[in-house]
Each structure stands twice: as structure tokens, then as C-alpha cells.
Design an enzyme around this catalytic site. Structure first.
Site, PDB file in Angstrom:
ATOM      1  N   GLU B 146       0.801  -1.215   0.000  1.00  0.00           N
ATOM      2  CA  GLU B 146       0.000   0.000   0.000  1.00  0.00           C
ATOM      3  C   GLU B 146       0.845   1.282   0.000  1.00  0.00           C
ATOM      4  OE1 GLU B 146      -2.813  -0.446   3.101  1.00  0.00           O
ATOM      5  OE2 GLU B 146      -3.562   1.600   2.943  1.00  0.00           O
ATOM      6  N   SER B 198      -9.773   6.389   5.917  1.00  0.00           N
ATOM      7  CA  SER B 198     -10.597   6.084   7.096  1.00  0.00           C
ATOM      8  C   SER B 198      -9.780   6.397   8.341  1.00  0.00           C
ATOM      9  CB  SER B 198     -10.978   4.613   7.109  1.00  0.00           C
ATOM     10  OG  SER B 198     -11.448   4.221   5.853  1.00  0.00           O
ATOM     11  N   SER B 201      -2.273   7.842   7.998  1.00  0.00           N
ATOM     12  CA  SER B 201      -0.875   7.433   8.070  1.00  0.00           C
ATOM     13  C   SER B 201       0.027   8.638   7.829  1.00  0.00           C
ATOM     14  CB  SER B 201      -0.551   6.378   7.005  1.00  0.00           C
ATOM     15  OG  SER B 201      -1.009   5.119   7.417  1.00  0.00           O
ATOM     16  N   ARG B 213       6.954   4.923   7.360  1.00  0.00           N
ATOM     17  CA  ARG B 213       5.725   5.300   8.070  1.00  0.00           C
ATOM     18  C   ARG B 213       6.129   5.653   9.490  1.00  0.00           C
ATOM     19  NH1 ARG B 213       1.421   3.293  11.322  1.00  0.00           N
ATOM     20  NH2 ARG B 213      -0.645   3.869  10.550  1.00  0.00           N
TER      21      ARG B 213
END
Lengths: 768, 389
Positions: B146, B198, B201, B213
Site C-alpha cells: 500500500e 478512514s 498514516s 511510516r
């Protein structure tokens, strides 16, 4: 007078809440949006015993009389802000023109709600209102607690035993991050007493929880909301990682149970816009989800700030926390998560009072908080909330009020310089919060002894009015405290035998029984003194060093058998005619339960003698006179200086410094060795600074501390169960140390693998 | 200059053999599924391809709405794109993830399985729906990471959008003067990406494929919509945003002046009276609740979530010593309120040193990156273990 007369109050037990108002001075108030905290100092006058040598003709050695004792006590009372008016009325009522408690004519006010009530306070009390900055009060109060109050700080882990882990008083308080969660949140970096900075804040705080919670559920109060949250399951509302991934997102280390999107499941999907049952989320689940999202969020920000400012300690306080286990749990979880377990968030037992304490201290420069030591009065302080908050029995007692009291000690107390490692020293041997069996035993044991204590209290004041009533109040109070501890063992900090004993003393003193054993001690001291000449003669007859050393050691132990604090021994002693020889015969034969006697013997028979020995004494009567004094005399004879330390304040039948001083003067008439040593200053009696049957070496009278260092003390003797078993059993010292005690509690003896009257004779050579 | 130009997309036509058409990239998020489709228009197609493309064109690129909820964002369409040696257009389509099963049904009905045997996907749903795709339509889901996809997609689209992709808000605090202004993002590193779907990050990006991340929060777009649905009874994101646009959050929040009567001033610091002290801080009071409208509550929800994301973003940027913060994700779609708030907060709290940047293709970068990964690793796909790169 009851508060019923006030239209606005709902049956406030105001007298109970605001104690000692007649002598109150220096008020401060912290008015929060929901809770107000009043602070004041008051002098408490009470009777205590005075021993004096001016003997009457009745042949007694000394007189015990009543004297007035005045102590300075800080009072803090928490109440709901909506009661502020009736509380102010009550304070005003208490102050007539001549004895106005408000003679300073000004009151320190802090807190967000302060400005709203400025006029009201001014008008009701007729005093000038001095506003103090909220954050600087908060920090002031926080620093005071961190530096002064043992077991103030704790970490909370819900699924561990114990859930609460209390931290020792940390002398290196700074730097730290204080996260104060009120309606909003402040992040404050504190680098020193004067240097602190609000580095940031967030509006997502307690007010958000309460406000959003009020919109999402029917809960009426903050606590209702928390109760709902306690029962809920956030997974019905939140979108978890596994809801999106079907499992964990392992490449970036997100476990399946991690919340990906708070309230994410509540987002309506177009597929089912009108199927209402699908959107019927349970209030409990919504409350839980809300609590978690806010706690996680604050925790995350706290970690980011701590990291950015290189702070390793994070304290949490404020209305949002208020000791609620679930909230502390969620905060702890968040901090552990974001720091990967590197930082444990810390909470304060009295976090609700930070602002009030700080505001009070600002108005009390002459109180000089730094120059004194302070002791929490367990009789006047409410404990932490019970972990399961559903239990609410209110209205009749003072439980609507949360209170806190600190007594100012006359002397500044310092850590004992002989400790090997003062920072890691903890006095208590058994942590009763952790040890369930021991806790159950001791709580029951102290409960069982309440009636004896009550009886003794009445007996000690048989001629004083109201003694029975007060003794009954004592019983009620102490029982209440013990029951609180049964519900939450951590309510007053780490639970241990010392705390239970001290709490009993506090409760007795609260009802004016400062020294219930004064006459008993007097009687026993007199009896023992009569036996001293023969005892010394017998010892001197032993010209063999080995025999004499052993006799002295046995004597020290036999003396320690005489203890009114030990239930079973007290029963024997009550029958009368129990003498020193009887006590010796009770002692366990060697080898003792813990037996380093041979090492001690070796040390005593070698040519190098000790420079100075400090002895922490235990009981009055045979213990001090027939056990300790001959033991000390032998040390004096070998050229060792001896410092005899006794409690500054009375407790049980423990010898006090006053009594010890008189005893020594009488002994010096009997024994020239003692007399000479006393006059040459080779033997001194000193006050330990303590008033407990146990011994907390973190808080010793500073004169004694100086003396210990000055005389190059190389031997410390700690005597008795309270001082050498319940506390200090594991303590390590720089110098040689002898811990001697007789186990006078069958249960404890068994637990240590021995029998009743087993002997602990623990001699350890100094490690430094 | 040209030689120094970083290879953002690793898409060289001289690279490995390109995979067969059709070329889709799909990003299955918690709430929305994003689809990017590359439609070649270079007339070099084989016969097979022509048939396939025709079928797809018939349904996909001739429509702008699919079923009740699928939408093609026509204004985002990118024409004249060179990808894997082919020229064509990129189409951007989205539908709610809750409709995934209908999508699969549709694919079945439209005989999609005959056109392709694999489809590439990223996002959590690539894992969640893998078996559904296999069982229902016998399609292999090839999964791509992702975050990899997100970063690659950002780099490709920023560089290849002929209209300006990246912009910022000038005077974000002033409703009259606030103005969307192009930003030259050709030399982007280092920067922070805040992807608000939703959940949220936070990624630091220091080079074409050098990213990490650094944080995340569960308070994101899902929270906004979830709370709005619960509190206002609204049904869609657009509705929630429209409500918020007409709301006044000061009826809901507790401001500094609600507590202190004005500014909070001390010797140490000052807080202006108009700053929010406690989001929803007045809603514990019944009378205040009665005065607050659905619009006010929607606005308060939106500002709470937005400000919180802004705070964390700012802290991450400070900690990582980064000055440019790029906000992406579908939370920002039709949501100028949040963009301006973020832009204002970044500037205000950093005393102007930090800049909030936005990208036109908001939520499509993951899907774009996925498409690129597919083309790049195309003909090896079947030989590779599923999901590896």
C-alpha cells in the site's frame, strides 16, 4: 449545625468536610469547571502526654501529665463547583468578628472557573481575591507532591498484580512532562522549580469525552459515561486493521486488533442506508470507543512531545483521569504502544489537588514548604477511588468530599547516610498489594485488634470526659480505612504492615489518643529499672567474653519479647508476673531461625572495636532497660560511642525520646559506666524523627543524620519486629549492621519457616 | 538537467516486457475502493486487445456513474500519458468498499474474467477480498504494498499531470482572501505525506523510494463520517461536508474565552480567547445541546478531526525536521474547510516555517501506484509468489 439550612446545598456534611476552620489561616481555592478544591492551613490543638522528672511523693520515677500539642496541618477539600456558594457561606459562618479565619484578608484563587466566581468569593468572604496563574500553581503543587509525599507516584497496569506500582520519592524530579487533561489538554515541560513551559495543548480532552459522550449516549454525568465505557466493546464501533485487511498488516507491524479508524463502523454505507437496526450501536460500545480514541490520541501526542523534548518521565493528571482505572489503563496502553514500552506513564495519587496545593504554597511563603517535612494524615485523607466505580453508597458520610491532609513535622527529615543505596532503598519487606495471602492475614489481624486498641485508649483516659465516645469514633474510622483497603489495597499507596500501623496511630491521634500506653510504659520502665542492678551484676560476673557476649545478645532478644503490640505476647503479659527470665526461657535455642551470631561473636572478640554504634530502640520497659542498655554498656566499655535513637513521637509501647532521656538519667545513678559515658557525651540519646513502630530510614531527624556522619558510625543496630522484620529486613548498609528481633506473631514466624519466639539475629558486614 | 532527473516511476519502455491489457490498478481501502484504468489510444492494439478494450470502454469509459454509488471523476482524467511504452488516458473511478461484492457480481456479469486472469490490488481489501475474487470470478488478486504504491503514485501523477497537481492555500485563515495557488513540487524531498483515509498514516519521504511510516492515528475520515452519521443522521460524506459548511462550531466547542472570560494570559504564555480549549466542550450541558444544530455539530466534528490530524502532522514534521507536509486521501475530497484549516494551522503553529501542500488527485495515488507496479512487473507476475515484489 447541619448544612440543611442552606437552600442550595444537598445535605452537605460540611462540618465533617471543613475541619478546624476556627484556627484556619491562609485560604486558597482552585475552581475548576466541575470540581473546586479549597486549601487552608490550620493549627490543630490536641492533648498529648508529657513525661517529667518532677516526682511526686508516690515513689514513681517520673510523672506523666497531659500537655497541649499544636500541630500545623494543611487541609485540602474537594467538592463539586456547584456547591461553592454554600461552602463559602459555611466558611463565613465559622468566622465571627474576633476570630476570623480570614484574617489575612486575601485568598489565593486559581483554576479556570476562578474568574467566574471572583465576585462571589469576594462578596461572601469579604476578602480580596488574588488570582494566581493556573499552570504555575499546577507545577508548584506537582513538585511539592513529587518531592515530599512517599508513594505519590504510581504506574498502572490493568492486568498485572499489583495493578498499581508505587514509585519511591525521587530526589531528581526534573525534567518531566506533565500532561494535564482537563476539558482540554496542556502539555507542560518542567525543567526546574522555576523553569517550565506549556509546550502545547490540544482541544481533544476530557470535555470532548464528556461532550461527545453526552451527544452519543444518555449518560448524565462524566462518571456515568465512564461506567458505560467500562461495559462496552469498541470493536463493534471502530474499524480495526483486521476489518480492512482481514488480518494483520504485517509489513508495517500493525496487528489486526489495532484500531484503524475510530468510529469507522458507524460510517453509514450506501448499501444499507435505511436498515436502522444496523446502525443501532450500543451506548456502551460508543462510550468505550470514545474513551479509547481520546486516550490514544492524548497518549500519542504526549509521546511525540516527550520525544521531541527528550523527556523520559510523563505524569498525567487532571479531571479526565481522577484515578479512574479504565482511563489510566487506556492512557497506559497508548503510551506503551507509542513508545514501544520504553516509557511508563505515571499518575499521582493526589493529582486532583495540584492546583490547590500550588495556589496555597504561593500564598504561604512563610510556611516555607521546603524547610519542613510533611506527612500525609491517613485519618483525614480519602484514599484512591475503588477500581470498580459502580459501587456508590453516598449521602450519610463524608464520602461526597474527597479530602487530603498533610501534617507539618517539626523537623526536616533526611535519608539515613548509612544506607548503601539511598535511592533504591525501600523500607518495607512485604508488599501487601502483591502478596494476597499476607494482605488478607494482616488486614484481618489489624481488624481483630481494634477492640483491644479501643479498650486501651479508653483505659488511658479513664478520667477524661468523652473518652469512650472518641474511642468508638477511632474504631469506626480505622475500620472504615481497613475496609477501604480491602476493596482497593492501593488506596493509600503501597500497602504494608508499616502503613497499617501508622494508619492506626493516625486514627488514634485524630480522636485525641496520642499516647494510649503512657501509663503502661511508665509502670514497666519503673519495674525494669528495679531489676537493672541485678541484671548488670549478673552480666559483670561473667568474666568470659564469649559467655558475656552471648548473654548480652540473648538479653537483647529477651527484652524484645516484651511487646504490647504483639497480640499473643500481650495476652501473656496481661496476666502479670511475666519476668525477664521467663522471657529468656521463651526464646528459641540456637541455631536461631536466622543466625549470624558466630560472625557477630568473631567481630566482638577481635581487637578492633567500633567507633560509634547507632541503636534504633524498640519498646519501653524490659526491652530498653534490661536488653538494650546493658548491650550498649558493653559497647561503651570497649570504647565505642553509642547513639540510642528513640521515636520522637509516641506510638504503642515504643520508648520515646523523652522517656529514654529520663530513663538514662536514672540508669546513670545505678551504673557508673553509663553515668560517665553520658556526661562525657560518649552515650547520647537522640530522637529518630519517627513516630512509628516501624522504621523508615528515608526520613530521619536531620540532627541524627548529622550526628551519625560526624561520629563516623560504623555499626547500626536495629531492634524489634517492626524495625528489623517488617521494615529494613533487606536493607543494606555501608557499615556493619545487626538486626535483632523475636518473632512474636505465629503466622509471620510460620511464614518465615519458624515458630513463635523464633529469633532473627542477622549480622551483616558493611559492603562499602 | 535531464540526466539528473530522478526516475520517479521506474517505467522505462525498454524495461521488461509489458503485461497484457487491460491495465487496472485498484486500491481497496476501509471505506472507498479506488480504481485507475489506463485506456490506450495509440492504435497499436492487437485484435484480442481491441476486443477487450471495446468491452471495457462500453461499460467503463462511456459512463461516469456505475450503479448507485460508483463514480468516475472525469475532471481528474489524465490524457496523453505514456505508460509502459503505450500512450493513452488514465481514468479515475471510485466506489464504496461496502459495494465490493456487487462489483464482483458486476465483473462476473460483464464477463470480465474472460478479459483477464489477474487483477492488481493494494490496500487492506486486497487481502480481505482475495478469496472472494478467486471464488466468485476466478481472478487472481496480485497484491502490492500500500505505501509503496502511494509514494509511487504521488511521484508519477505530480510529474505527469499537465495541469498543476500540487497546490497550497494562500491566506488560508481569511475566507475572502483564501486562494488555491499552484506549487512547484518538482524537487520534493524531504517531505511528509499525511494520507487521510478512514484512518491516517504519516510517512516521511526522503527519496524516490526512501520512505518510512512514522506514525498513524485512528482519528481520520472514518471517524468524521462515523461520528457525523451517529450525531446528525446524515448518510454520506458529501452530506456531512455540506452540513459542516453551514455550521458554527463555537456553539459546540468550549473556547478559551468561555473558560477565562477572555484571553488566557500569564507571565509564561498566552492563549487567544477564540482558540478552542475543548472540542465539544459545551455539549455536556443540556441547554447548550439544545442550541446546537446538526450543522454546528458536523462542523465541530470536522474541525476536531482536522485539527487533530494537523497537530500530529506538525509534531511529526518537527521531529523529523521536515518543512513540507503533503496532505492526501479522500477525506480532503470536496473538503476545502479542512484544507484551509490544515493550511492555517500549519502556518500559524510553525510561525510560517511549515507549509501544507495538497494534490489534485487526493485519494487515487495508491491505485495509480498499483497500476504502475503491475505494468512494471507485468509478465513476471504469474511466476512470482503472490504479494512479493
Amino acid at each position: 449545625m447541619t448544612a440543611k439550612s442552606y437552600a442550595r446545598s444537598i445535605n452537605l456534611p460540611t462540618e465533617n468536610a471543613f475541619k478546624n476552620l476556627q484556627t484556619a489561616r491562609r485560604f486558597a481555592i482552585d475552581v475548576g469547571g466541575s470540581l473546586a478544591k479549597l486549601a487552608y492551613t490550620a493549627t490543630v490543638h490536641r492533648k498529648t502526654s508529657l513525661v517529667s522528672e518532677e516526682s511526686d511523693d508516690d515513689g514513681s520515677l517520673y510523672q506523666v501529665s497531659d500537655t497541649d500539642e499544636t500541630i500545623v496541618r494543611l487541609h485540602f477539600v474537594k467538592f463539586e463547583t456547584k456547591f461553592i456558594e454554600s461552602c463559602l457561606d459555611f466558611i463565613q459562618q465559622q468566622s465571627d468578628a474576633t476570630k476570623s479565619p480570614l484574617r489575612e484578608k486575601c485568598i489565593k484563587v486559581t483554576g479556570g472557573g476562578g474568574y467566574k466566581y471572583t465576585d462571589l468569593i469576594q462578596e461572601k468572604l469579604g476578602v480580596q481575591v488574588d488570582r494566581e496563574d493556573e499552570i504555575s500553581c499546577l507545577i508548584n503543587g506537582c513538585n511539592f507532591l513529587l518531592k515530599n509525599i512517599p508513594d505519590e507516584v504510581f504506574t498502572y497496569q490493568r492486568h498485572e498484580n499489583p495493578e498499581y506500582k508505587f514509585q519511591a520519592v525521587d530526589m531528581n524530579v526534573f525534567p518531566y512532562l506533565l500532561v494535564n487533561i482537563g476539558s482540554g489538554v496542556s502539555f507542560i515541560k518542567v525543567e526546574s522549580e522555576d523553569k517550565f513551559e506549556r509546550i502545547s495543548g490540544t482541544a481533544t480532552g476530557g470535555g470532548t469525552f464528556w461532550g461527545l459522550g453526552s451527544l452519543l449516549t444518555k449518560a448524565k454525568t462524566f462518571d456515568d459515561l465512564l461506567n458505560l465505557a467500562e461495559k462496552g466493546d469498541h470493536r463493534n464501533v471502530d474499524m480495526l486493521v483486521k476489518d480492512i485487511y482481514g488480518g494483520a498488516y504485517s509489513t508495517i507491524g500493525l496487528k489486526g486488533d489495532i484500531i484503524a479508524s475510530s468510529f469507522g463502523k458507524a460510517a453509514r454505507s450506501p448499501r444499507t442506508p435505511s436498515q436502522s437496526e444496523e446502525h443501532n450501536f450500543k451506548e456502551e460500545d460508543l462510550a468505550r470507543s470514545l474513551l479509547l480514541s481520546i486516550s490514544n490520541d492524548i497518549g500519542q501526542l504526549a509521546c511525540l512531545y516527550a520525544k521531541l523534548h527528550s523527556l523520559k518521565k510523563i505524569y498525567f493528571g487532571g479531571y479526565f483521569i481522577r484515578g479512574h482505572p479504565l482511563t489510566m489503563h487506556t492512557i497506559t496502553f497508548a503510551i506503551n504502544y507509542w513508545t514501544k514500552g520504553e516509557i511508563q506513564p505515571m499518575f499521582l495519587r493526589h493529582e486532583g489537588y495540584l492546583g490547590a496545593i500550588g495556589a496555597f504554597l504561593k500564598g504561604a511563603t512563610e510556611e516555607d514548604a521546603d524547610k519542613y517535612s510533611w506527612e500525609e494524615n491517613f485519618a483525614g485523607s480519602s484514599g484512591l477511588a475503588h477500581p470498580k466505580p459502580s459501587r456508590q453508597v453516598l449521602s450519610t458520610t463524608d464520602s461526597e468530599f474527597d479530602k487530603l491532609e498533610f501534617d507539618r513535622l517539626e523537623k526536616n527529615l533526611l535519608p539515613c547516610p548509612l544506607l548503601l543505596d539511598g535511592d533504591s532503598y525501600l523500607p518495607d519487606t512485604v508488599d501487601l498489594t502483591q502478596d494476597t495471602l499476607a494482605r488478607e492475614y494482616w488486614l484481618q489481624c489489624f481488624k481483630d485488634s481494634i477492640e483491644k486498641q479501643e479498650e486501651q485508649a479508653i483505659k488511658s483516659q479513664s478520667t477524661v470526659d468523652g473518652a469512650e465516645k472518641r474511642a468508638g469514633q477511632f474504631k469506626h474510622k480505622y475500620l472504615d480505612r481497613l475496609e477501604t483497603l480491602e476493596r482497593n489495597p492501593c488506596a493509600y499507596g503501597s500497602l504494608n504492615v508499616r502503613g497499617l500501623l501508622d494508619m492506626r496511630s493516625h486514627c488514634l491521634k485524630e480522636f485525641n489518643f496520642t499516647d494510649p500506653y503512657s501509663q503502661q510504659k511508665q509502670f514497666e520502665n519503673e519495674q525494669a529499672l528495679k531489676h537493672l542492678p541485678k541484671r548488670l551484676k549478673d552480666l559483670d560476673a561473667l568474666d568470659n567474653t564469649e559467655e558475656r557476649t552471648f548473654a548480652l545478645a540473648r538479653g537483647l532478644l529477651a527484652g524484645n519479647v516484651f511487646d504490647w503490640g504483639a497480640k499473643e505476647v500481650a495476652a501473656i503479659m496481661e496476666k502479670g508476673d511475666f519476668n525477664f527470665e521467663d522471657a529468656e526461657s521463651k526464646l528459641q535455642d540456637r541455631p536461631w531461625l536466622m543466625d549470624n551470631y558466630d560472625d557477630w561473636m568473631k567481630k566482638r572478640s577481635c581487637s578492633k572495636n567500633y567507633k560509634c554504634c547507632v541503636i534504633f530502640c524498640d519498646n519501653s520497659g524490659a526491652d530498653i532497660i534490661l536488653g538494650v542498655i546493658p548491650f550498649a554498656r558493653d559497647l561503651l566499655k570497649t570504647g565505642t560511642k553509642v547513639i540510642l535513637c528513640a521515636n520522637s513521637k509516641p506510638t504503642l509501647n515504643d520508648v520515646t525520646f523523652q522517656e529514654l532521656s529520663i530513663i538514662l538519667r536514672f540508669v546513670s545513678l545505678i551504673c557508673p559506666v553509663i553515668g560517665k559515658a553520658l556526661s562525657e557525651g560518649k552515650l547520647v540519646a537522640m530522637a529518630s524523627g519517627q513516630g512509628s513502630p516501624c522504621l523508615d530510614l528515608r526520613y530521619i531527624d536531620h540532627d541524627l543524620v548529622n550526628k551519625m556522619a560526624q561520629e563516623q558510625t560504623d555499626l547500626i543496630v536495629i531492634e524489634g519486629m517492626g524495625r528489623a522484620i517488617h521494615t529494613n529486613f533487606e536493607a543494606k548498609f555501608k557499615c556493619d549492621c545487626l538486626k535483632a528481633a523475636v518473632l512474636k506473631n505465629r503466622w509471620l514466624a510460620k511464614r518465615l519457616g519458624g515458630e513463635m519466639f523464633s529469633v532473627v539475629f542477622k549480622f551483616e558486614q558493611g559492603t562499602a | 538537467m535531464a540526466t539528473n532527473k530522478p526516475d520517479y516511476d521506474h517505467l522505462s519502455s525498454s524495461g521488461p516486457k509489458i503485461p497484457p491489457m487491460p491495465w487496472f490498478g485498484m486500491d481497496i481501502g476501509g471505506t472507498l475502493t479506488k480504481l485507475v484504468y489506463f485506456e490506450p489510444c495509440d492504435n497499436v492494439a492487437t485484435d484480442d486487445e481491441v476486443e477487450t478494450l471495446k468491452t471495457i470502454r462500453h461499460y467503463l469509459t462511456r459512463n461516469i456513474k456505475y450503479g448507485r454509488t460508483g463514480i468516475r471523476d472525469v475532471f481528474l482524467q489524465m490524457n496523453n500519458q505514456m505508460l509502459g511504452g503505450r500512450t493513452g488516458s488514465l481514468h479515475f473511478i471510485r466506489f464504496p468498499t461496502s459495494e465490493m461484492m456487487s462489483f464482483i457480481e458486476l465483473a462476473k456479469a460483464k464477463n470480465f474474467p474472460n478479459l483477464a486472469d489477474t487483477i492488481c490490488a493494494t490496500g487492506g481489501g486486497a487481502y480481505k477480498f482475495e478469496t472472494d475474487f478467486k471464488q466468485e470470478v476466478n481472478l487472481e488478486l496480485h497484491k502490492f504494498d500500500e505505501l509503496d504504491c502511494l509514494i509511487k503514485g504521488i511521484h508519477y501523477i505530480d510529474r505527469n499531470n499537465l495541469d498543476c497537481e500540487c497546490y497550497f492555500w494562500k491566506n488560508p485563515g481569511d475566507p475572502k482572501l483564501a486562494e488555491k495557488t499552484p506549487f512547484d513540487f518538482r524537487d520534493p524531498y524531504p517531505y511528509l505525506v499525511v494520507n487521510i483515509g478512514s484512518g491516517v498514516s504519516f510517512l516521511t519521504v526522503r527519496g524516490p523510494s526512501d520512505y518510512k511510516r512514522v506514525s498513524g492515528t485512528s482519528l481520520g475520515g472514518g471517524t468524521f463520517l462515523g461520528l457525523c452519521c451517529l450525531l446528525t443522521g446524515c448518510e454520506t460524506f458529501e452530506e456531512a461536508i455540506n452540513l459542516a459548511a453551514d455550521g458554527d462550531s463555537t456553539k459546540v466547542d468550549k473556547l478559551v474565552k468561555d473558560i477565562y472570560g477572555g484571553d488566557y494570559t500569564s507571565s509564561k504564555f498566552k492563549l487567544p480567547g477564540d482558540i478552542v480549549a475543548s472540542s465539544f466542550g459545551q455539549m455536556n450541558l443540556k441547554d447548550k445541546r439544545e442550541l446546537a444544530s446538526r450543522e454546528d455539530i458536523a462542523k465541530a466534528t470536522l474541525t476536531t478531526i482536522t485539527n487533530n490530524v494537523g497537530s500530529i502532522a506538525r509534531m511529526c514534521a518537527v521531529t523529523e525536521k521536515i518543512e513540507r507536509v503533503v496532505f492526501v486521501g479522500n477525506f480532503l475530497r470536496v473538503n476545502t474547510i479542512s484544507m484551509k484549516l490544515l493550511a492555517y494551522a500549519m502556518e500559524f503553529w510553525s510561525n510560517g516555517s511549515m507549509k501544507a501542500l495538497f494534490l489534485e488527485h487526493e485519494g487515487y495515488f495508491g491505485a495509480m501506484g498499483c497500476l504502475m507496479e503491475y505494468i512494471r512487473s507485468g509478465h513476471h507476475l504469474n511466476g512470482l509468489p503472490n504479494g512479493s515484489r
